[in-house]
Design a protein around this motif. Structure first.
Motif, PDB file in Angstrom:
ATOM      1  N   ASN A 330       0.804  -1.229   0.000  1.00 47.90           N
ATOM      2  CA  ASN A 330       0.000   0.000   0.000  1.00 47.90           C
ATOM      3  C   ASN A 330       0.832   1.272   0.000  1.00 47.90           C
ATOM      4  O   ASN A 330       0.312   2.366  -0.012  1.00 47.90           O
ATOM      5  CB  ASN A 330      -0.915   0.039   1.229  1.00 47.90           C
ATOM      6  N   LYS A 331       2.149   1.150   0.092  1.00 48.31           N
ATOM      7  CA  LYS A 331       2.983   2.351   0.213  1.00 48.31           C
ATOM      8  C   LYS A 331       3.954   2.437  -0.945  1.00 48.31           C
ATOM      9  O   LYS A 331       4.476   1.435  -1.403  1.00 48.31           O
ATOM     10  CB  LYS A 331       3.811   2.291   1.502  1.00 48.31           C
ATOM     11  N   SER A 332       4.250   3.661  -1.384  1.00 50.48           N
ATOM     12  CA  SER A 332       5.209   3.756  -2.481  1.00 50.48           C
ATOM     13  C   SER A 332       6.612   3.990  -1.914  1.00 50.48           C
ATOM     14  O   SER A 332       7.609   3.705  -2.539  1.00 50.48           O
ATOM     15  CB  SER A 332       4.826   4.871  -3.440  1.00 50.48           C
ATOM     16  N   GLU A 333       6.693   4.520  -0.684  1.00 51.63           N
ATOM     17  CA  GLU A 333       8.007   4.763  -0.076  1.00 51.63           C
ATOM     18  C   GLU A 333       8.121   3.817   1.122  1.00 51.63           C
ATOM     19  O   GLU A 333       7.192   3.709   1.911  1.00 51.63           O
ATOM     20  CB  GLU A 333       8.061   6.212   0.402  1.00 51.63           C
ATOM     21  N   THR A 334       9.210   3.102   1.224  1.00 56.33           N
ATOM     22  CA  THR A 334       9.322   2.157   2.329  1.00 56.33           C
ATOM     23  C   THR A 334       9.927   2.847   3.544  1.00 56.33           C
ATOM     24  O   THR A 334      10.637   3.839   3.427  1.00 56.33           O
ATOM     25  CB  THR A 334      10.165   0.943   1.921  1.00 56.33           C
ATOM     26  N   THR A 335       9.648   2.300   4.708  1.00 53.30           N
ATOM     27  CA  THR A 335       9.991   2.986   5.947  1.00 53.30           C
ATOM     28  C   THR A 335      11.493   3.186   6.148  1.00 53.30           C
ATOM     29  O   THR A 335      11.916   4.162   6.739  1.00 53.30           O
ATOM     30  CB  THR A 335       9.434   2.208   7.149  1.00 53.30           C
ATOM     31  N   SER A 336      12.303   2.275   5.683  1.00 54.99           N
ATOM     32  CA  SER A 336      13.738   2.413   5.962  1.00 54.99           C
ATOM     33  C   SER A 336      14.430   3.313   4.943  1.00 54.99           C
ATOM     34  O   SER A 336      15.649   3.424   4.934  1.00 54.99           O
ATOM     35  CB  SER A 336      14.392   1.034   5.950  1.00 54.99           C
ATOM     36  N   GLY A 337      13.661   3.952   4.068  1.00 56.67           N
ATOM     37  CA  GLY A 337      14.271   4.897   3.133  1.00 56.67           C
ATOM     38  C   GLY A 337      14.667   4.276   1.813  1.00 56.67           C
ATOM     39  O   GLY A 337      15.019   4.981   0.875  1.00 56.67           O
ATOM     40  N   TYR A 338      14.621   2.960   1.724  1.00 52.11           N
ATOM     41  CA  TYR A 338      14.939   2.330   0.442  1.00 52.11           C
ATOM     42  C   TYR A 338      13.672   2.239  -0.396  1.00 52.11           C
ATOM     43  O   TYR A 338      12.626   1.846   0.116  1.00 52.11           O
ATOM     44  CB  TYR A 338      15.473   0.910   0.645  1.00 52.11           C
ATOM     45  N   LYS A 339      13.794   2.569  -1.670  1.00 47.90           N
ATOM     46  CA  LYS A 339      12.630   2.425  -2.544  1.00 47.90           C
ATOM     47  C   LYS A 339      12.721   1.069  -3.250  1.00 47.90           C
ATOM     48  O   LYS A 339      13.804   0.649  -3.629  1.00 47.90           O
ATOM     49  CB  LYS A 339      12.626   3.564  -3.569  1.00 47.90           C
ATOM     50  N   MET A 340      11.570   0.415  -3.389  1.00 50.47           N
ATOM     51  CA  MET A 340      11.592  -0.866  -4.105  1.00 50.47           C
ATOM     52  C   MET A 340      11.484  -0.589  -5.602  1.00 50.47           C
ATOM     53  O   MET A 340      10.645   0.204  -6.024  1.00 50.47           O
ATOM     54  CB  MET A 340      10.407  -1.739  -3.682  1.00 50.47           C
ATOM     55  N   LYS A 341      12.301  -1.289  -6.378  1.00 52.97           N
ATOM     56  CA  LYS A 341      12.223  -1.147  -7.833  1.00 52.97           C
ATOM     57  C   LYS A 341      10.804  -1.508  -8.310  1.00 52.97           C
ATOM     58  O   LYS A 341      10.296  -0.935  -9.273  1.00 52.97           O
ATOM     59  CB  LYS A 341      13.250  -2.100  -8.469  1.00 52.97           C
ATOM     60  N   TYR A 342      10.184  -2.411  -7.565  1.00 51.70           N
ATOM     61  CA  TYR A 342       8.854  -2.880  -7.927  1.00 51.70           C
ATOM     62  C   TYR A 342       7.848  -1.725  -8.066  1.00 51.70           C
ATOM     63  O   TYR A 342       6.937  -1.769  -8.886  1.00 51.70           O
ATOM     64  CB  TYR A 342       8.407  -3.881  -6.852  1.00 51.70           C
ATOM     65  N   PHE A 343       8.042  -0.647  -7.242  1.00 50.36           N
ATOM     66  CA  PHE A 343       7.079   0.454  -7.301  1.00 50.36           C
ATOM     67  C   PHE A 343       7.058   1.126  -8.674  1.00 50.36           C
ATOM     68  O   PHE A 343       6.026   1.625  -9.112  1.00 50.36           O
ATOM     69  CB  PHE A 343       7.336   1.480  -6.203  1.00 50.36           C
ATOM     70  N   SER A 344       8.221   1.162  -9.345  1.00 53.33           N
ATOM     71  CA  SER A 344       8.216   1.783 -10.679  1.00 53.33           C
ATOM     72  C   SER A 344       7.439   0.880 -11.648  1.00 53.33           C
ATOM     73  O   SER A 344       6.846   1.355 -12.611  1.00 53.33           O
ATOM     74  CB  SER A 344       9.642   2.048 -11.170  1.00 53.33           C
ATOM     75  N   ILE A 345       7.412  -0.425 -11.360  1.00 52.91           N
ATOM     76  CA  ILE A 345       6.646  -1.341 -12.215  1.00 52.91           C
ATOM     77  C   ILE A 345       5.143  -1.103 -11.999  1.00 52.91           C
ATOM     78  O   ILE A 345       4.372  -1.044 -12.954  1.00 52.91           O
ATOM     79  CB  ILE A 345       6.981  -2.831 -11.894  1.00 52.91           C
ATOM     80  N   ILE A 346       4.760  -0.920 -10.709  1.00 49.53           N
ATOM     81  CA  ILE A 346       3.325  -0.652 -10.446  1.00 49.53           C
ATOM     82  C   ILE A 346       2.917   0.613 -11.180  1.00 49.53           C
ATOM     83  O   ILE A 346       1.852   0.683 -11.787  1.00 49.53           O
ATOM     84  CB  ILE A 346       3.034  -0.397  -8.959  1.00 49.53           C
ATOM     85  N   GLU A 347       3.780   1.646 -11.091  1.00 47.18           N
ATOM     86  CA  GLU A 347       3.435   2.925 -11.751  1.00 47.18           C
ATOM     87  C   GLU A 347       3.201   2.699 -13.247  1.00 47.18           C
ATOM     88  O   GLU A 347       2.281   3.249 -13.833  1.00 47.18           O
ATOM     89  CB  GLU A 347       4.561   3.941 -11.555  1.00 47.18           C
ATOM     90  N   LYS A 348       4.056   1.859 -13.838  1.00 49.18           N
ATOM     91  CA  LYS A 348       3.913   1.602 -15.277  1.00 49.18           C
ATOM     92  C   LYS A 348       2.596   0.888 -15.566  1.00 49.18           C
ATOM     93  O   LYS A 348       1.897   1.233 -16.510  1.00 49.18           O
ATOM     94  CB  LYS A 348       5.099   0.781 -15.799  1.00 49.18           C
ATOM     95  N   PHE A 349       2.269  -0.096 -14.736  1.00 52.95           N
ATOM     96  CA  PHE A 349       0.985  -0.789 -14.944  1.00 52.95           C
ATOM     97  C   PHE A 349      -0.165   0.207 -14.819  1.00 52.95           C
ATOM     98  O   PHE A 349      -1.089   0.209 -15.634  1.00 52.95           O
ATOM     99  CB  PHE A 349       0.800  -1.929 -13.934  1.00 52.95           C
ATOM    100  N   GLU A 350      -0.098   1.067 -13.775  1.00 50.50           N
ATOM    101  CA  GLU A 350      -1.190   2.030 -13.581  1.00 50.50           C
ATOM    102  C   GLU A 350      -1.336   2.927 -14.800  1.00 50.50           C
ATOM    103  O   GLU A 350      -2.439   3.232 -15.239  1.00 50.50           O
ATOM    104  CB  GLU A 350      -0.949   2.866 -12.316  1.00 50.50           C
TER     105      GLU A 350
END
Ligand code: SAM
Length: 438
Positions: A330-350
């Motif tokens: 449910n979050k695009s930014e992860t708590t420890s400050g690292y971004k998951m590459k996967y989020f850019s994939i979700i953005e592309k699907f959206e």
């Protein structure tokens, strides 16, 4: 167990005029599984399956008529007092509804002015009490979820005044566990308004999970039976185990594995889960501050350290942003400050699912937006291929989006790099989605 299953499933199959090209056997993945008796080409139908029971899911969802399963129509309470919702007197008097209505009345449904959402949500489990003895045997052979305290049982007890016999209660508990462990989600209805249902498909329900499955399925309403078709997504040699998927295939390993554990109580160890790079897609990677990618050293060990491939920084499991991996969804930014590459994939699907639709129809797009849609759609199709997902349904849907993008470019007389690609993409979408495309 395999012999009994093969016998009952074969009899059932003959009932529906299929030809047996599968066999239930011991599986190297887990317990028993479904194996092929012949080789299959990509897109070939392997088997058809019909549900032992089908009905509402147990979660809160907009209700449908329990007879015709139509949604979006005014619902009335069955006049015979079973407190289930129907859409008219014709539906109230169908043979199938009369049987469940009678059963509920035997258990003394509590009086009430309106139909009962609780009984509606417990109905599919209750329907298991009405199946034939042979089908009851089949339910007993299917995989049951290990959880106890089934919500449907609580609902039934709340709404019925009479108790179940010990035998009925035991079988209902088992049915709830089997529904939760084995049922498939499906939808019934016309247009966009569809009822969300679950069905117990006994043969398909014997297929084990793989994050690189070799089949996919779709449903067709045939003679009023919601029939499941299982199709090869890649060439399958004779004797190979058929696999399906119980989790979304574009999720990264850590999320898929936690989801499978939460819903089906097993930790997947398939080839894809065992490869930290997920076949060089790096779908699971975290983005390091140095610009490199951080990946697990051992992707099937939830306590493994992760390491950046560029600066060698090691991130211990305790510092990972996945204390509760499913919340990450449910979050695009992860708590420890690292971004998951996967989020850019979700953005592309959206983007692919929204651009060209609803608020941004194709005619309203700039040439640049159209080019961008083509680019990201092709990227996602390439990702599907790298993940070895073959002719998956998602690939079919993406191909359809790409075809519509090409059509808009043709309307505008825009430059198209490879004209043959248009026919290829259309045929792909048609074949995979089993639909006619102009
Ligand atoms: C629908 S059943 C599949 C048939 C099952 N193997 C059997 O013998 O009844 C689902 C259950 O099979 C097991 N299973 C399926 N795929 C698995 C996998 N990839 N790894 C481990 N267990 C799996 C899990 O216990 C899961 O809850």
């Amino acid at each position: 167990m395999c012999d009994e299953l093969n016998r009952i499933l074969k009899q059932r199959e003959l009932l529906f005029g299929n030809q047996q090209c599968w066999i239930i056997n011991k599986s190297n993945i887990s317990g028993s599984g479904v194996f092929t008796n012949k080789s299959y080409e990509t897109g070939e139908i392997i088997f058809r399956d019909t549900p032992i029971v089908i009905g509402p899911r147990s979660s809160v969802l907009p209700p449908a008529c329990v007879s015709c399963m139509k949604m979006g129509v005014p619902l009335i309470t069955c006049s015979k007092g079973c407190r289930l919702p129907v859409c008219n007197s014709e539906c109230e008097n169908t043979i199938s509804h009369e049987r469940e209505c009678r059963l509920l009345l035997e258990f003394s449904v509590k009086k009430g002015e309106f139909w009962s959402p609780l009984l509606y949500r417990a109905l599919t489990a209750l329907r298991c009490l009405l199946v034939s003895d042979e089908e009851k045997k089949l339910i007993k052979c299917l995989s049951a979820n290990k959880k106890t305290n089934h919500i449907e049982m609580l609902f039934l007890k709340k709404e019925l005044l009479k108790n179940f016999s010990d035998e009925e209660e035991q079988f209902l508990n088992l049915s709830c566990a089997v529904l939760s462990g084995t049922a498939f989600e499906t939808e019934l209805g016309e247009g966009k308004i569809k009822a969300s249902l679950r069905g117990l498909y006994p043969l398909a329900g014997m297929m084990n999970h793989s994050c690189v499955p070799n089949t996919q399925h779709y449903f067709l309403l045939e003679n009023n039976i919601q029939t499941m078709y299982v199709v090869a997504t890649c060439p399958i040699p004779e004797g190979m185990e058929l696999t399906t998927h119980y989790s979304y295939l574009f999720w990264p390993t850590i999320i898929r594995r936690h989801f499978l554990f939460a819903t089906k109580q097993f930790w997947c160890t398939c080839n894809r889960c065992g490869d930290p790079t997920e076949f060089d897609t790096n779908l699971s990677a975290l983005e390091c501050n140095c610009g490199g990618l951080i990946l697990p050293l051992c992707s099937i060990d939830m306590k493994s350290d992760w390491k950046c491939g560029s600066c060698d920084e090691v991130v211990p499991a305790s510092k990972l942003p996945f204390a509760k991996p499913l919340e990450v969804l449910n979050k695009s930014e992860t708590t420890s400050g690292y971004k998951m590459k996967y989020f850019s994939i979700i953005e592309k699907f959206e983007q692919v699912w929204s651009v060209g639709h609803k608020n941004t129809p194709y005619e309203a797009l700039t040439d640049e937006e159209l080019e961008n849609k083509e680019k990201i759609t092709k990227e996602l199709i390439a990702l599907n291929n790298s993940l070895k997902l073959g002719d998956s349904r998602i690939k079919g849907l993406l191909s359809l989006e790409l075809y519509d993008t090409f059509k808009e470019k043709i309307n505008r007389n825009n430059f198209i790099e490879d004209e043959e690609e248009i026919d290829w993409v259309r045929e792909n979408a048609k074949k995979i989605l089993n639909i006619a495309i102009e």
